[in-house]
Structure formats: C-alpha cells, structure tokens
Design a protein around this motif. Structure first.
Motif, PDB file in Angstrom:
ATOM      1  N   ARG A 381       1.044   9.294  -4.502  1.00 12.27           N
ATOM      2  CA  ARG A 381      -0.072   8.428  -4.904  1.00 12.27           C
ATOM      3  C   ARG A 381       0.329   6.966  -4.739  1.00 12.27           C
ATOM      4  O   ARG A 381       0.844   6.339  -5.656  1.00 12.27           O
ATOM      5  CB  ARG A 381      -0.487   8.756  -6.336  1.00 12.27           C
ATOM      6  N   LEU A 382       0.030   6.423  -3.572  1.00 13.23           N
ATOM      7  CA  LEU A 382       0.394   5.039  -3.312  1.00 13.23           C
ATOM      8  C   LEU A 382      -0.375   4.085  -4.212  1.00 13.23           C
ATOM      9  O   LEU A 382       0.098   2.978  -4.506  1.00 13.23           O
ATOM     10  CB  LEU A 382       0.151   4.692  -1.837  1.00 13.23           C
ATOM     11  N   ASN A 383      -1.577   4.466  -4.637  1.00 11.09           N
ATOM     12  CA  ASN A 383      -2.376   3.599  -5.505  1.00 11.09           C
ATOM     13  C   ASN A 383      -1.727   3.390  -6.867  1.00 11.09           C
ATOM     14  O   ASN A 383      -2.086   2.446  -7.582  1.00 11.09           O
ATOM     15  CB  ASN A 383      -3.791   4.158  -5.684  1.00 11.09           C
ATOM     16  N   LEU A 384      -0.763   4.224  -7.234  1.00 11.72           N
ATOM     17  CA  LEU A 384      -0.047   4.053  -8.495  1.00 11.72           C
ATOM     18  C   LEU A 384       1.316   3.397  -8.294  1.00 11.72           C
ATOM     19  O   LEU A 384       2.086   3.257  -9.242  1.00 11.72           O
ATOM     20  CB  LEU A 384       0.120   5.410  -9.194  1.00 11.72           C
ATOM     21  N   MET A 385       1.612   3.016  -7.055  1.00 10.05           N
ATOM     22  CA  MET A 385       2.886   2.378  -6.739  1.00 10.05           C
ATOM     23  C   MET A 385       2.724   0.869  -6.643  1.00 10.05           C
ATOM     24  O   MET A 385       1.636   0.348  -6.418  1.00 10.05           O
ATOM     25  CB  MET A 385       3.426   2.894  -5.401  1.00 10.05           C
ATOM     26  N   SER A 386       3.835   0.162  -6.804  1.00 18.24           N
ATOM     27  CA  SER A 386       3.849  -1.266  -6.496  1.00 18.24           C
ATOM     28  C   SER A 386       3.811  -1.427  -4.982  1.00 18.24           C
ATOM     29  O   SER A 386       4.078  -0.473  -4.236  1.00 18.24           O
ATOM     30  CB  SER A 386       5.125  -1.902  -7.041  1.00 18.24           C
ATOM     31  N   PRO A 387       3.472  -2.621  -4.482  1.00 17.45           N
ATOM     32  CA  PRO A 387       3.501  -2.805  -3.028  1.00 17.45           C
ATOM     33  C   PRO A 387       4.844  -2.439  -2.412  1.00 17.45           C
ATOM     34  O   PRO A 387       4.895  -1.755  -1.378  1.00 17.45           O
ATOM     35  CB  PRO A 387       3.193  -4.300  -2.863  1.00 17.45           C
ATOM     36  N   GLU A 388       5.946  -2.862  -3.046  1.00 17.68           N
ATOM     37  CA  GLU A 388       7.263  -2.570  -2.480  1.00 17.68           C
ATOM     38  C   GLU A 388       7.532  -1.077  -2.456  1.00 17.68           C
ATOM     39  O   GLU A 388       8.114  -0.557  -1.493  1.00 17.68           O
ATOM     40  CB  GLU A 388       8.352  -3.295  -3.296  1.00 17.68           C
ATOM     41  N   GLN A 389       7.130  -0.365  -3.487  1.00 15.64           N
ATOM     42  CA  GLN A 389       7.318   1.081  -3.511  1.00 15.64           C
ATOM     43  C   GLN A 389       6.512   1.760  -2.410  1.00 15.64           C
ATOM     44  O   GLN A 389       6.996   2.667  -1.728  1.00 15.64           O
ATOM     45  CB  GLN A 389       6.908   1.643  -4.874  1.00 15.64           C
ATOM     46  N   GLY A 390       5.255   1.292  -2.240  1.00 10.71           N
ATOM     47  CA  GLY A 390       4.430   1.863  -1.182  1.00 10.71           C
ATOM     48  C   GLY A 390       4.973   1.553   0.197  1.00 10.71           C
ATOM     49  O   GLY A 390       4.985   2.424   1.093  1.00 10.71           O
ATOM     50  N   PHE A 391       5.448   0.323   0.397  1.00 11.62           N
ATOM     51  CA  PHE A 391       6.032  -0.041   1.685  1.00 11.62           C
ATOM     52  C   PHE A 391       7.269   0.816   1.967  1.00 11.62           C
ATOM     53  O   PHE A 391       7.470   1.287   3.098  1.00 11.62           O
ATOM     54  CB  PHE A 391       6.409  -1.520   1.702  1.00 11.62           C
ATOM     55  N   ALA A 392       8.100   1.016   0.960  1.00  8.20           N
ATOM     56  CA  ALA A 392       9.296   1.844   1.133  1.00  8.20           C
ATOM     57  C   ALA A 392       8.916   3.265   1.510  1.00  8.20           C
ATOM     58  O   ALA A 392       9.567   3.904   2.352  1.00  8.20           O
ATOM     59  CB  ALA A 392      10.132   1.832  -0.150  1.00  8.20           C
ATOM     60  N   HIS A 393       7.860   3.767   0.896  1.00  4.64           N
ATOM     61  CA  HIS A 393       7.416   5.126   1.184  1.00  4.64           C
ATOM     62  C   HIS A 393       7.002   5.254   2.648  1.00  4.64           C
ATOM     63  O   HIS A 393       7.362   6.237   3.318  1.00  4.64           O
ATOM     64  CB  HIS A 393       6.245   5.474   0.258  1.00  4.64           C
ATOM     65  N   TYR A 394       6.258   4.279   3.154  1.00  5.43           N
ATOM     66  CA  TYR A 394       5.847   4.328   4.553  1.00  5.43           C
ATOM     67  C   TYR A 394       7.033   4.134   5.498  1.00  5.43           C
ATOM     68  O   TYR A 394       7.066   4.698   6.594  1.00  5.43           O
ATOM     69  CB  TYR A 394       4.777   3.275   4.821  1.00  5.43           C
ATOM     70  N   ARG A 395       8.027   3.344   5.095  1.00  7.11           N
ATOM     71  CA  ARG A 395       9.176   3.107   5.972  1.00  7.11           C
ATOM     72  C   ARG A 395      10.152   4.278   5.981  1.00  7.11           C
ATOM     73  O   ARG A 395      11.045   4.344   6.831  1.00  7.11           O
ATOM     74  CB  ARG A 395       9.883   1.804   5.570  1.00  7.11           C
ATOM     75  N   ARG A 396       9.976   5.222   5.056  1.00  6.70           N
ATOM     76  CA  ARG A 396      10.784   6.442   5.073  1.00  6.70           C
ATOM     77  C   ARG A 396      10.175   7.539   5.934  1.00  6.70           C
ATOM     78  O   ARG A 396      10.800   8.579   6.149  1.00  6.70           O
ATOM     79  CB  ARG A 396      10.978   6.970   3.645  1.00  6.70           C
ATOM     80  N   ALA A 397       8.936   7.327   6.386  1.00 13.60           N
ATOM     81  CA  ALA A 397       8.256   8.355   7.187  1.00 13.60           C
ATOM     82  C   ALA A 397       8.618   8.221   8.660  1.00 13.60           C
ATOM     83  O   ALA A 397       8.871   7.128   9.164  1.00 13.60           O
ATOM     84  CB  ALA A 397       6.744   8.231   7.012  1.00 13.60           C
ATOM     85  N   SER A 398       8.622   9.341   9.357  1.00 14.89           N
ATOM     86  CA  SER A 398       8.787   9.331  10.808  1.00 14.89           C
ATOM     87  C   SER A 398       7.452   9.165  11.515  1.00 14.89           C
ATOM     88  O   SER A 398       7.409   8.734  12.674  1.00 14.89           O
ATOM     89  CB  SER A 398       9.450  10.637  11.276  1.00 14.89           C
ATOM     90  N   LEU A 399       6.361   9.509  10.820  1.00 14.87           N
ATOM     91  CA  LEU A 399       5.017   9.422  11.396  1.00 14.87           C
ATOM     92  C   LEU A 399       3.998   9.380  10.274  1.00 14.87           C
ATOM     93  O   LEU A 399       4.146  10.083   9.270  1.00 14.87           O
ATOM     94  CB  LEU A 399       4.745  10.641  12.295  1.00 14.87           C
ATOM     95  N   VAL A 400       2.966   8.575  10.460  1.00  9.50           N
ATOM     96  CA  VAL A 400       1.828   8.558   9.537  1.00  9.50           C
ATOM     97  C   VAL A 400       0.569   8.884  10.328  1.00  9.50           C
ATOM     98  O   VAL A 400       0.301   8.269  11.363  1.00  9.50           O
ATOM     99  CB  VAL A 400       1.673   7.187   8.844  1.00  9.50           C
ATOM    100  N   VAL A 401      -0.189   9.852   9.830  1.00  5.94           N
ATOM    101  CA  VAL A 401      -1.465  10.247  10.430  1.00  5.94           C
ATOM    102  C   VAL A 401      -2.558   9.858   9.443  1.00  5.94           C
ATOM    103  O   VAL A 401      -2.758  10.529   8.431  1.00  5.94           O
ATOM    104  CB  VAL A 401      -1.509  11.758  10.731  1.00  5.94           C
ATOM    105  N   GLY A 402      -3.244   8.738   9.707  1.00  8.37           N
ATOM    106  CA  GLY A 402      -4.144   8.168   8.714  1.00  8.37           C
ATOM    107  C   GLY A 402      -5.595   8.152   9.135  1.00  8.37           C
ATOM    108  O   GLY A 402      -5.908   8.015  10.323  1.00  8.37           O
ATOM    109  N   MET A 403      -6.468   8.274   8.162  1.00  2.42           N
ATOM    110  CA  MET A 403      -7.898   8.121   8.389  1.00  2.42           C
ATOM    111  C   MET A 403      -8.380   6.762   7.883  1.00  2.42           C
ATOM    112  O   MET A 403      -9.246   6.152   8.501  1.00  2.42           O
ATOM    113  CB  MET A 403      -8.688   9.248   7.700  1.00  2.42           C
ATOM    114  N   ARG A 404      -7.835   6.287   6.781  1.00  2.00           N
ATOM    115  CA  ARG A 404      -8.189   4.949   6.311  1.00  2.00           C
ATOM    116  C   ARG A 404      -7.601   3.915   7.261  1.00  2.00           C
ATOM    117  O   ARG A 404      -6.505   4.094   7.816  1.00  2.00           O
ATOM    118  CB  ARG A 404      -7.647   4.703   4.907  1.00  2.00           C
ATOM    119  N   GLY A 405      -8.313   2.788   7.405  1.00  3.04           N
ATOM    120  CA  GLY A 405      -7.829   1.738   8.288  1.00  3.04           C
ATOM    121  C   GLY A 405      -6.434   1.278   7.918  1.00  3.04           C
ATOM    122  O   GLY A 405      -5.552   1.151   8.777  1.00  3.04           O
ATOM    123  N   HIS A 406      -6.207   1.046   6.623  1.00  2.59           N
ATOM    124  CA  HIS A 406      -4.896   0.545   6.219  1.00  2.59           C
ATOM    125  C   HIS A 406      -3.857   1.646   6.091  1.00  2.59           C
ATOM    126  O   HIS A 406      -2.672   1.347   5.915  1.00  2.59           O
ATOM    127  CB  HIS A 406      -5.015  -0.283   4.939  1.00  2.59           C
TER     128      HIS A 406
END
Length: 502
Positions: A381-406
């Motif tokens: 739940r990125l909406n419950l994370m701080s920006p830095e926590q959310g950024f870290a989560h995305y930087r740990r991924a090898s791929l993101v498959v997204g429907m939302r623009g952001h």
C-alpha cells in the motif's frame, strides 16, 4: 411502484447520469423539474444529489442549506455534516468546518470520511498571512490528504524539486487548487515572485468540479485578472477519458483567459499539447509548450533517493478503478482473466509478482482476482507510505506494470523499467513522447496476457539494458522540465527588477 414514483426515479437517475458526466447545469435543470414534487426535500437521494450539483457549480450557500434539511437520522446527518464540512473547507471557513465535521463524527463515529475532513479543516494547506513567506513562489497544486493517492503525494514534491534543480532554493507558498482562490490567497500570491499551477491532470471536469473555471483550479475570473505575478501552468495534462468532454463554454473561456495572462501553458504530453492548442485562438497557441511531468526524471532532480536494487525479479502490478465504465467498458471480466494469465506466466518463470496500490480502491483488483481466479497477490500500500518509502519500493522492483499514470511515470523517473496498461489516452501519450509505444498495452487487447508476459519476460532477462534505456530517455525529458522552471523564474526576476527601478 406507481407511475409517478417510476417517473421520479427515472428523472433522478437521469440527473445522476448527467452529473456523473460532469454536465452539472444539465443535471440541475432535471432536478429543478422535480423540485415541486411533494416531499422531495425529504428524499435523501434527491437532497444529496442536488447538493452535489450545487456545489459543483459553486453555489455553495445553496448546497449547504440543502444539506441542513437532513437532521433526523444519525447516519444521514453524519454524511450531510461531512459534506458541509467539505464545503466549508473549500471556502476556507475552517472553524465552521470543524463544527460540521465534529457533528458528523458524533453522529456516526465510524464515518471515516468525517474523520478525514476533520483532520483537513484543522490543518489548512496555506499558512496564515502572519506566517506566510514573501518573495517566494506560490504553488497551486492538489495536496493529497493522509492516505490519499500516492501519485498525488509525489507530484508536488517533484515539481518543487525541478524548480530547485533549475534555480536553487525556493520558499514555497502552498495553495490547494480545489479551494476557492479568494482575496486572501490572491494577496498572499501577489506577495511572491511567481505562481506555479500544477502539475497533474488538472484539465478535467469531474474531479472537484466548480463553477469558477470548469477545471480543477477553483479560481474565479476576477481573481485571475488581478494576479500581479508571473504565472504558468506547469506539467498539466488534459485528462479526458475517451468519449469524455467539457460541457458548455466555461472551460474553454477560462482556458483562454488563463493562457492570455500566463507566461506559458506547460502541458505534460504532446497529446495534451495538440488538443489544447485546438481549443485556443491562433494568437495564443504558441504559448502552449511541452513540459513533461517532473516525476519522470525523479532520480535526476531529487537528491538522497534510496539505492536501486537490480535483479530482484520483483514485478509490481497496478490497476485503477476510478471511472471503471470508461476504463473497461463491458470488458472487465476479460481483462481480469487476461491479467491472471499474465501473472501466471511470469510467476512460472520465477518472478515475484506483487500488487502496488496507489489508492485503497485499487485493491479491488486483488479481491476480484482471488474471488474469480483463486490467485492471491501480496499488496503493498504505497498510499500509506512516505514518499521515500514508496520510492524505495519502486527502486527495488525489476519491472512495474501500471495502469495509473503515475504508476508508470514515477517508477520510470526512478530508473525502473515499466510497461503500461492503457485505459486512458495519457498512458499512450507518455510512451509516444519517449519513443517507446511498444511498452503500451491496451486494456481491451485480446491477447493482453500473452503479450504482456512476453515483454515482461524480456525485461526480466535483460533488466540492465532496459534500465540503461530508461536512463537515456530521461535525458530528453529533463531539458524542457528545467527550462520551463528557469524561464518562469527569469520572468519573475525581470518583473522584480522593473518594480524596484520604478
């Protein structure tokens, strides 16, 4: 049900449909036909819809008065008082907002929306005049409440980082676009060097609608004309879904008035640039320029980001459910089956698939996938994370498959490979702008699961190559982002020099 009752219900449904389509004046006409019916103002469905439409056309006193009619049932009172508190917040009437929100909580302690609006009216976004900065930059944006959309949380931070990167430290005056831009906001803004409006999909008729501008910035024409600082729209998008439109002439006239006085109109994709230019007279079209969303270059403008983790094999999936009928049409079940196929294929190849939600509503995907296909996905739940926590989560991924623009632009800006599920034109616009339309997959594509899986497996097998590609693509986006910021502040400096001379 009598014929009269059926007709009433049908007309109410018609008004609701018009309101959902952002034709608020049309909805008000239908509701006016029903106003003379006996007992109509005791009908909660009618009252809430009437109030919503009145609020959407900036008839705030009338909207508040209508809600006051619901005073008997605690559940209805709590809902009505929550909406009255929200109206008070829009108008900067915070003490009144606290009264209404407190009443709503007492009537129904389980009303989460009442608690949220109570927090909001107790913590205004714009500081009081005695504590507000002067000589800084006013920033009119959507400032998300706690637990809100992660993309909207990150966006204002990215805009400010772009300005700091281009011109050095800045004192910021936050102005919430959904609140009325009134005399006090005008005075505070005119005490700054410049005003930035955006970014985000602010050109949209059905998110926080108002009768002042027809788009998300709730600025009356009289206030716009009295702005005495250089201002510009920055990385804004025309966010219409396929088949959606602005009703009436309010948006077009407001757009023209804004562009006439703005330094420039910076739009975040060329699709928006082309469509907005078509709405403007020829003498204003050159003011429209391409200013990509600064979230797409986050790793170049925001220092201190968490480190990248390469080769985790983690695939993050995101889906969106606002305006579901526009996103999926009648093909939702097929989409869900195709996504089950995709997840099954990439999981079988050794990937760890997780769901990244930007809003609580996004999690419907996980529930429906489990209910209809027995597939369980862990949820982050990125909406419950701080920006830095959310950024870290995305930087740990090898791929993101997204429907939302952001859910595409943010991981891209953090250097993570992306693929996009296109249920809104803006997703394709972005990928066309960076020259990678092959990373876009239409939500109704017949072979969505197989096509996504094939490309995802290629990304996972060649992650470093894709990361290098993303980093190179960011370079072309950075220049117009920084130049737009520098141009606005340069104009602000010229104005200040002239003022001092005079």
């Amino acid at each position: 049900m009598t014929a009269a009752e059926a007709t009433f219900s049908e007309l109410l449904g018609r008004a609701d449909d018009l309101a959902q389509d952002a034709d608020h004046e049309g909805a008000l006409e239908v509701l006016a036909e029903l106003a003379a019916r006996p007992g109509v103002l005791a009908n909660p469905r009618y009252v809430f819809l009437l109030s919503r439409v009145l609020r959407a056309t900036s008839r705030y006193d009338a909207a508040d008065d209508v809600l006051a009619l619901l005073h008997k049932d605690d559940f209805l009172v709590s809902r009505a008082e929550t909406e009255r508190a929200q109206i008070a917040w829009i108008r900067h009437r915070y003490e009144r907002g606290v009264e209404h929100a407190t009443h709503a909580v007492r009537a129904n302690p389980g009303n989460a929306a009442a608690h949220a609006v109570l927090r909001r009216v107790r913590a205004p976004i714009t500081p009081a005049p005695e504590t507000a900065p002067t000589g800084g930059v006013a920033h009119a944006a959507f400032y998300v409440s706690d637990g809100g959309n992660f993309g909207d949380l990150a966006l204002p931070l990215a805009v400010r980082a772009a300005f700091v990167e281009a011109a050095g430290p800045v004192d910021w005056l936050p102005v919430h676009v959904h609140q009325v831009f009134d005399e006090e906001r005008l005075e505070l803004t005119n005490a700054q060097r410049a005003l930035v409006v955006g970014g985000g999909g602010l050109f949209l008729p059905d998110t926080s609608p108002n009768g002042s501008s027809g788009w998300q910035w709730n600025v009356p024409r009289a206030m716009l004309e009295r702005l005495d600082v250089p201002f510009a729209a920055y990385a804004v998008g025309l966010n219409l879904f396929a088949g959606q439109r602005f009703h009436g002439d309010l948006f077009r006239s407001s757009l023209e008035a804004f562009t006439e006085r703005a330094q420039f109109l910076g739009l975040r994709n060329h699709g928006s640039v082309d469509r907005v230019r078509e709405m403007l007279p020829s003498h204003l079209q050159d003011k429209v320029r391409f200013v990509p969303c600064p979230t797409t270059v986050l790793q170049r403008i925001r220092p201190g980001l968490p480190p990248v983790e390469v080769g985790t094999g983690r695939v993050l999936v995101n889906a969106a459910y606002d305006r579901s009928s526009r996103r999926f049409g009648g093909g939702y079940e097929t989409f869900l089956a195709q996504m089950e196929s995709f997840i099954g294929q990439v999981s079988a190849s050794g990937a760890e698939v997780r769901f990244a939600s930007h809003l609580p509503g996004d999690e419907r995907f996980v529930r429906d996938l489990a209910a209809q296909h027995g597939r369980e996905l862990p949820v982050d739940r990125l909406n419950l994370m701080s920006p830095e926590q959310g950024f870290a989560h995305y930087r740990r991924a090898s791929l993101v498959v997204g429907m939302r623009g952001h859910a595409s632009m943010i991981p891209f800006g953090l250097g993570t490979p992306i693929l996009s599920i296109v249920s809104h034109p803006k997703m394709r616009y972005f990928l066309e702008d960076v020259g990678r339309p092959e990373w876009a997959f239409d939500v109704d594509r017949a072979d969505l699961g197989m096509a996504l899986a094939g490309r995802a497996q290629d990304v996972l097998a060649h992650e470093q190559r894709y990361r290098a590609d993303v980093a190179q693509l960011q370079s072309a986006l950075l220049e117009p982002i920084e130049k737009a910021a520098a141009d606005l502040l340069a104009n602000a400096s010229v104005r200040e020099d002239r003022r001092l001379v005079s």
